[in-house]
Structure formats: C-alpha cells, structure tokens
Design a protein around this motif. Structure first.
Motif, PDB file in Angstrom:
ATOM      1  N   GLU A 144      -4.632  -1.494 -18.452  1.00  0.00           N
ATOM      2  CA  GLU A 144      -4.216  -2.764 -17.867  1.00  0.00           C
ATOM      3  C   GLU A 144      -5.404  -3.668 -17.599  1.00  0.00           C
ATOM      4  O   GLU A 144      -5.331  -4.880 -17.752  1.00  0.00           O
ATOM      5  CB  GLU A 144      -3.432  -2.519 -16.578  1.00  0.00           C
ATOM      6  CG  GLU A 144      -2.052  -1.923 -16.811  1.00  0.00           C
ATOM      7  CD  GLU A 144      -1.246  -1.829 -15.538  1.00  0.00           C
ATOM      8  OE1 GLU A 144      -1.808  -2.160 -14.463  1.00  0.00           O
ATOM      9  OE2 GLU A 144      -0.078  -1.431 -15.607  1.00  0.00           O
ATOM     10  N   ARG A 145      -6.520  -3.075 -17.190  1.00  0.00           N
ATOM     11  CA  ARG A 145      -7.727  -3.860 -16.910  1.00  0.00           C
ATOM     12  C   ARG A 145      -8.710  -3.827 -18.077  1.00  0.00           C
ATOM     13  O   ARG A 145      -9.759  -4.474 -18.009  1.00  0.00           O
ATOM     14  CB  ARG A 145      -8.415  -3.347 -15.644  1.00  0.00           C
ATOM     15  CG  ARG A 145      -7.579  -3.501 -14.375  1.00  0.00           C
ATOM     16  CD  ARG A 145      -8.383  -3.110 -13.156  1.00  0.00           C
ATOM     17  NE  ARG A 145      -8.818  -1.713 -13.220  1.00  0.00           N
ATOM     18  CZ  ARG A 145      -9.980  -1.273 -12.746  1.00  0.00           C
ATOM     19  NH1 ARG A 145     -10.828  -2.111 -12.187  1.00  0.00           N
ATOM     20  NH2 ARG A 145     -10.285   0.013 -12.829  1.00  0.00           N
ATOM     21  N   ALA A 146      -8.386  -3.067 -19.139  1.00  0.00           N
ATOM     22  CA  ALA A 146      -9.288  -2.909 -20.292  1.00  0.00           C
ATOM     23  C   ALA A 146     -10.655  -2.420 -19.823  1.00  0.00           C
ATOM     24  O   ALA A 146     -11.694  -2.967 -20.183  1.00  0.00           O
ATOM     25  CB  ALA A 146      -9.415  -4.213 -21.074  1.00  0.00           C
ATOM     26  N   VAL A 147     -10.625  -1.353 -19.019  1.00  0.00           N
ATOM     27  CA  VAL A 147     -11.850  -0.776 -18.462  1.00  0.00           C
ATOM     28  C   VAL A 147     -11.882   0.718 -18.777  1.00  0.00           C
ATOM     29  O   VAL A 147     -10.846   1.391 -18.723  1.00  0.00           O
ATOM     30  CB  VAL A 147     -11.920  -0.979 -16.930  1.00  0.00           C
ATOM     31  CG1 VAL A 147     -13.083  -0.203 -16.324  1.00  0.00           C
ATOM     32  CG2 VAL A 147     -12.054  -2.463 -16.605  1.00  0.00           C
ATOM     33  N   VAL A 148     -13.077   1.218 -19.103  1.00  0.00           N
ATOM     34  CA  VAL A 148     -13.268   2.650 -19.292  1.00  0.00           C
ATOM     35  C   VAL A 148     -14.240   3.152 -18.228  1.00  0.00           C
ATOM     36  O   VAL A 148     -15.319   2.576 -18.043  1.00  0.00           O
ATOM     37  CB  VAL A 148     -13.822   2.976 -20.690  1.00  0.00           C
ATOM     38  CG1 VAL A 148     -14.052   4.489 -20.835  1.00  0.00           C
ATOM     39  CG2 VAL A 148     -12.863   2.502 -21.771  1.00  0.00           C
ATOM     40  N   LEU A 149     -13.834   4.229 -17.527  1.00  0.00           N
ATOM     41  CA  LEU A 149     -14.707   4.877 -16.552  1.00  0.00           C
ATOM     42  C   LEU A 149     -15.307   6.119 -17.192  1.00  0.00           C
ATOM     43  O   LEU A 149     -14.603   6.902 -17.840  1.00  0.00           O
ATOM     44  CB  LEU A 149     -13.932   5.281 -15.306  1.00  0.00           C
ATOM     45  CG  LEU A 149     -13.180   4.180 -14.552  1.00  0.00           C
ATOM     46  CD1 LEU A 149     -12.447   4.779 -13.358  1.00  0.00           C
ATOM     47  CD2 LEU A 149     -14.121   3.088 -14.095  1.00  0.00           C
ATOM     48  N   PHE A 150     -16.602   6.299 -17.028  1.00  0.00           N
ATOM     49  CA  PHE A 150     -17.286   7.496 -17.509  1.00  0.00           C
ATOM     50  C   PHE A 150     -17.878   8.210 -16.304  1.00  0.00           C
ATOM     51  O   PHE A 150     -18.706   7.661 -15.591  1.00  0.00           O
ATOM     52  CB  PHE A 150     -18.394   7.120 -18.500  1.00  0.00           C
ATOM     53  CG  PHE A 150     -19.183   8.291 -19.016  1.00  0.00           C
ATOM     54  CD1 PHE A 150     -18.556   9.386 -19.585  1.00  0.00           C
ATOM     55  CD2 PHE A 150     -20.568   8.284 -18.942  1.00  0.00           C
ATOM     56  CE1 PHE A 150     -19.286  10.460 -20.069  1.00  0.00           C
ATOM     57  CE2 PHE A 150     -21.310   9.349 -19.426  1.00  0.00           C
ATOM     58  CZ  PHE A 150     -20.668  10.444 -19.990  1.00  0.00           C
ATOM     59  N   LYS A 151     -17.373   9.413 -16.053  1.00  0.00           N
ATOM     60  CA  LYS A 151     -17.776  10.166 -14.859  1.00  0.00           C
ATOM     61  C   LYS A 151     -17.577   9.326 -13.606  1.00  0.00           C
ATOM     62  O   LYS A 151     -18.442   9.238 -12.733  1.00  0.00           O
ATOM     63  CB  LYS A 151     -19.218  10.635 -14.989  1.00  0.00           C
ATOM     64  CG  LYS A 151     -19.413  11.613 -16.156  1.00  0.00           C
ATOM     65  CD  LYS A 151     -20.778  12.252 -16.158  1.00  0.00           C
ATOM     66  CE  LYS A 151     -20.877  13.316 -17.245  1.00  0.00           C
ATOM     67  NZ  LYS A 151     -22.167  14.006 -17.259  1.00  0.00           N
TER      68      LYS A 151
END
Length: 233
Positions: free
Chosen positions: A145-152
C-alpha cells in the motif's frame, strides 16, 4: 490509459512528435524546454512520469534527475544522443527507469511509457490481491500500500524500479529470475539493455549492505539471473 507526462526537451520537432504519439494513447504530455522549468513543474506535482532530454540549454537531464530524486520517486525516462555505455549506466544509477537513444520511434517511446505506468507502485497496489503489508519468508517485509520494503525491520530508500525488482524476488525466495523477467516486473521495455538490471541489482546490494554490513541476500546465478536467499542472510 489516462496519465499526465512532463517532457523536458529543447528540440521542438522531437517534442511535437512525442506529444502526438502520447496523445494517441490518451496520455497528456506537457512540454518545457529548460531544466529550471522542468524542476519547478515537477516540484508542483501532478505528473505520472517524466521524460528528460540529457542535453538541455541550461543544464542536463542527469542533474535534473538527481534533483528530482531528492523529493520524488516519479518514473523517469532519459532521451539522449549519447550512446556510450557509461552514460547509460550513470543514468540508471541515479534513478532513471529507462534510457532511449536518439533517433528513436515516438511510437516505441509511447509503448515504453505505457509499460512503465502499468508497473507503477500505485497501479500494482490497486490490482494486487495479496495482503499488505505482507511478510515474506525472508528478512524482508513488503508493504504494497505504501510501496515500501523493510529489511530487518528498517525501511529501504528505493527507486521505483528497485522496489519492483526487490518486491518480485521477495515474493518467491530462492527462485532464480532471469534478467528479462526482472525487466518485465520492473516495467523496463524489452528494448532496454539487460545490463540495466545488473545496475539496479548493484544499487540494491549497496543499500542492503548499508543497513546490514554482514548481509548479502541477493544471489547471482551466472548466465541465469538473480535470486533472493530465504531466511536472515
């Protein structure tokens, strides 16, 4: 497809042909000839994609792209007569989505624009049936929805193309994706150089390492493509 494009191009015959080709695809194209005007228009918002000429009277498209990337992730296509590989690599590394060499077919450019717009994060979010945010079996969490990727658990500062490539690989960890498949997932036109995928992967690796120096989750499969390792790698 209804969209609004900004074209920054000082060659009026080229601009007129591009505007006409886009109009045939129901895409509104607004045109300026200077870096300063292009920057002001893009800061004001309201555009779905920008097409930038590299050589402009008051500067160049590379500098304009760098400035735009400071406040927007709008898709960007470069138009240029520069055919050297280093210029193409620089253009992609600073955040462009595609690179079109002059002379070019306005109809082909319009097709590339349509492909990129179809693959935009907003378009994908509205058409996706998967839950969001979605936890993948890796160290990544993709919030569509926010076009965000979280890494760790930390957000990555990604360009639109980087987001789409990483999202595609994270959805199927350990699957080997060919360069052509990643180009398609990111909305890069078939005529784009496969080297552009390598450039985006290099940028992704640098951003992942910046967050976790001991992690290298992207795997290279020589002659085949790339995959994303499963687990906290």
């Amino acid at each position: 497809m209804s969209a609004t494009i900004l074209l920054v191009e000082d060659d009026r015959p080229i601009a007129e042909n591009v505007i006409l080709a886009l109009a045939r695809e129901n895409i509104d194209c607004q045109h300026v000839t200077l870096v300063a005007d292009g920057l002001a228009r893009l800061r004001s918002g309201g555009f779905d994609l920008a097409i930038l000429d590299v050589g402009l009277p008051d500067g160049n498209g590379f500098d304009l792209c760098r400035l735009v990337r400071g406040f927007s992730d709008i898709p960007i296509i470069f138009l240029t007569a520069r055919s050297d590989e280093i210029d193409r690599v620089v253009g992609l590394e600073i955040g462009a989505d595609d690179y079109v060499l002059k002379p070019f077919s306005p109809r082909e450019l319009a097709a590339r624009v349509k492909t990129i717009l179809r693959r935009s994060p907003a378009s994908l979010a509205t058409s996706s049936a998967s839950p969001s945010p979605s936890s993948i079996q890796t160290a990544f969490v993709v919030d569509e929805e926010r076009a965000v990727v979280l890494f760790k658990s930390r957000p990555l500062d990604l360009s639109r193309t980087e987001y789409l490539i990483l999202k595609t690989m994270a959805a199927r960890p350990e699957r080997v994706f060919s360069r052509a498949e990643l180009m398609d997932a990111a909305g890069l036109a078939a005529a784009s150089l496969e080297r552009s995928v390598d450039t985006h992967i290099k940028s992704l690796r640098a951003k992942l390492t910046a967050l976790a120096t001991d992690s290298d989750p992207i795997r290279t499969h020589r002659g085949l493509g790339y995959s994303l390792a499963r687990g906290d790698t």
